[in-house]
Design an enzyme around this catalytic site. Structure first.
Site, PDB file in Angstrom:
ATOM      1  N   SER A 120       0.812  -1.215   0.000  1.00 23.94           N
ATOM      2  CA  SER A 120       0.000   0.000   0.000  1.00 23.94           C
ATOM      3  C   SER A 120       0.845   1.264   0.000  1.00 23.94           C
ATOM      4  O   SER A 120       0.434   2.292  -0.528  1.00 23.94           O
ATOM      5  CB  SER A 120      -0.919   0.019   1.230  1.00 23.94           C
ATOM      6  N   HIS A 141      -1.483  -2.861  -7.048  1.00 24.12           N
ATOM      7  CA  HIS A 141      -2.195  -2.571  -5.810  1.00 24.12           C
ATOM      8  C   HIS A 141      -3.704  -2.616  -6.014  1.00 24.12           C
ATOM      9  O   HIS A 141      -4.241  -2.001  -6.936  1.00 24.12           O
ATOM     10  CB  HIS A 141      -1.798  -1.183  -5.290  1.00 24.12           C
ATOM     11  N   GLU A 153      -3.985  -0.471  -9.390  1.00 24.18           N
ATOM     12  CA  GLU A 153      -2.976   0.530  -9.681  1.00 24.18           C
ATOM     13  C   GLU A 153      -1.655  -0.179  -9.977  1.00 24.18           C
ATOM     14  O   GLU A 153      -1.149  -0.938  -9.150  1.00 24.18           O
ATOM     15  CB  GLU A 153      -2.822   1.483  -8.496  1.00 24.18           C
ATOM     16  N   ASN A 192      -4.193   5.917  -2.344  1.00 26.03           N
ATOM     17  CA  ASN A 192      -3.740   6.172  -0.980  1.00 26.03           C
ATOM     18  C   ASN A 192      -3.103   7.546  -0.811  1.00 26.03           C
ATOM     19  O   ASN A 192      -3.036   8.055   0.312  1.00 26.03           O
ATOM     20  CB  ASN A 192      -2.795   5.069  -0.508  1.00 26.03           C
TER      21      ASN A 192
END
Length: 299
Positions: A120, A141, A153, A192
């Site tokens: 992450s 991800h 991603e 994120n």
């Protein structure tokens, strides 16, 4: 892209979801984890996903059972990766654990195998050398509840081979994801980079005793129309993951607030078995958390 056999290393909440989603889309999947006890829990966790796929995707009983039957489980990394075209790593967000894992993986996986990290927050360049095959390594991800929040991603590092990058983009599409390529390394990717500051800010409000989790979540939900607030999101992510990320930030930045927050998460939640939605309690109690009540955001 000619991937057929996929290995998912790490069978936690997201690792289990990744494995099942890939199997649901017709690929052969091997799940690797450190011992048979952990794998037993993973089998239960993955089996529980059948109902979610039937409810959310209207999948048939035959489809969900066939997907489960395409998954095999291994505690031996060499056996788990013997035929792997792609290994997706979904192990804890701890640099040393990942580094040690990639050194071992590089020794046992076939030369053809592509490695992808679901990390992450960590960059592929941090582990590229440890893999022994930096040109065949990148990040891939996924978001939690992958079958609904179907983002993938794909983030390369400067040494990633261009064809590997394109093949993994194609693979992401083949397993039902919206592929989101990143042309440069970015801590936290796109999602994120937007989400983590929100979660950080919420946790600092709690740490500084500004407001309780329900009030903070209510504020966000009423003001933005979001279906969940930051603490409800943290329960989905898992409080152990939040703790590991916070501890890493404390070590990297020297900011004492991150250390205090890590201590709070450990003492008040992890040590008490409140690990998030998966264990029935985190910041909220499940299966009927208060933020789901119709009157939660009413005046």
């Amino acid at each position: 892209m000619n991937y057929k056999n996929i290995t998912v290393a790490g069978s936690g909440v997201l690792g289990s979801q990744i494995a099942y989603q890939i199997a649901f889309k017709g690929f052969n999947v091997n799940v690797y984890d450190i011992n048979d006890e952990v794998l037993g829990k993973a089998k239960d966790r993955i089996s529980d996903l059948k109902q979610r796929y039937q409810e959310d995707l209207k999948a048939t009983e035959e489809e969900v059972n066939s997907a489960f039957n395409r998954i095999s489980f291994y505690s031996d990394l060499a056996k788990a990766t013997a035929e792997a075209d792609l290994v997706i790593e979904a192990i804890p967000e701890v640099v040393q654990i990942k580094t040690d894992f990639y050194k071992e993986l590089g020794k046992v996986a076939p030369e053809k195998t592509i490695f992808a990290s679901n990390s992450s927050t960590l960059l592929p360049s941090q582990f590229a050398e440890a893999t022994g095959r930096p040109q065949k390594f990148l990040n891939l991800h996924f978001a939690n509840e992958i079958w609904k929040n179907n983002t993938a991603e794909i983030m390369k590092h400067p040494g990633t081979d261009a064809k590997v990058f394109e093949d993994v983009i194609d693979f992401a599409k083949a397993i039902g994801m919206v592929a989101l390529p990143l042309q440069k390394e970015q801590p936290g990717y796109i999602l994120n980079s937007l989400l983590v500051p929100l979660l950080d800010a919420a946790q600092m409000l709690l740490l500084n005793e500004i407001a309780d989790p329900e009030t903070i979540d209510k504020t966000w939900m009423v003001a933005t129309g979001a279906p969940m607030g930051p603490f409800a999101i943290l329960d989905v992510v898992g409080i152990t993951t939040a703790y590991n990320i916070t501890l890493a930030k404390a070590e990297a930045t020297g900011n004492p607030d991150y250390k205090k927050l890590a201590d709070l998460l450990k003492s008040e939640y992890i040590d008490k078995g409140k690990l998030g939605r998966g264990t029935g309690e985190g910041f909220y109690k499940y299966p009927n958390p208060t933020f789901m009540n119709p009157d939660f955001i009413q005046a």
